[in-house]
Design a protein around this motif. Structure first.
Motif, mmCIF file in Angstrom:
data_model
loop_
_atom_site.group_PDB
_atom_site.id
_atom_site.type_symbol
_atom_site.label_atom_id
_atom_site.label_comp_id
_atom_site.label_asym_id
_atom_site.label_seq_id
_atom_site.Cartn_x
_atom_site.Cartn_y
_atom_site.Cartn_z
ATOM 1 N N PRO A 60 0.838 -1.205 0.000
ATOM 2 C CA PRO A 60 0.000 0.000 0.000
ATOM 3 C C PRO A 60 0.875 1.259 0.000
ATOM 4 N N ASP A 61 0.413 2.284 -0.677
ATOM 5 C CA ASP A 61 1.189 3.523 -0.795
ATOM 6 C C ASP A 61 1.517 4.139 0.560
ATOM 7 N N TYR A 82 -1.684 -3.849 6.703
ATOM 8 C CA TYR A 82 -1.188 -4.780 5.679
ATOM 9 C C TYR A 82 -0.626 -6.043 6.323
#
Length: 83
Positions: free
Chosen positions: A7-8, A54
């Protein structure tokens, strides 16, 4: 090298952690951010990376080492760190 789709916000937190750690390792100069400020930032970023949702997935496709490797590769490509 194939990178896993992290994820960014996790990648950004790891990049900020790497920059903060490098800044903390440099000798302090007058007018620079104090080491206390940097240590606090590093602790906050460590928590953001370590406790990111995450990692709660049943079996993440990639580990923390892959995240660090991806961040270093991106920073090298931008010329931020020595190869």
């Amino acid at each position: 090298m194939r990178h896993h789709p992290f994820p960014d916000d996790l990648v950004c937190a790891q990049e900020a952690w790497t920059r903060t750690y490098a800044e903390l390792a440099r000798p302090r100069t007058p007018g620079s951010a104090g080491s206390t400020v940097l240590r606090r930032r590093l602790i906050r970023l460590s928590a953001a990376v370590y406790f990111h949702p995450y990692w709660a997935r049943p079996r993440p496709a990639a580990g923390r080492a892959d995240l660090v490797r991806q961040v270093r590769d991106r920073q090298r490509a931008r010329g931020e760190v020595a190869a």
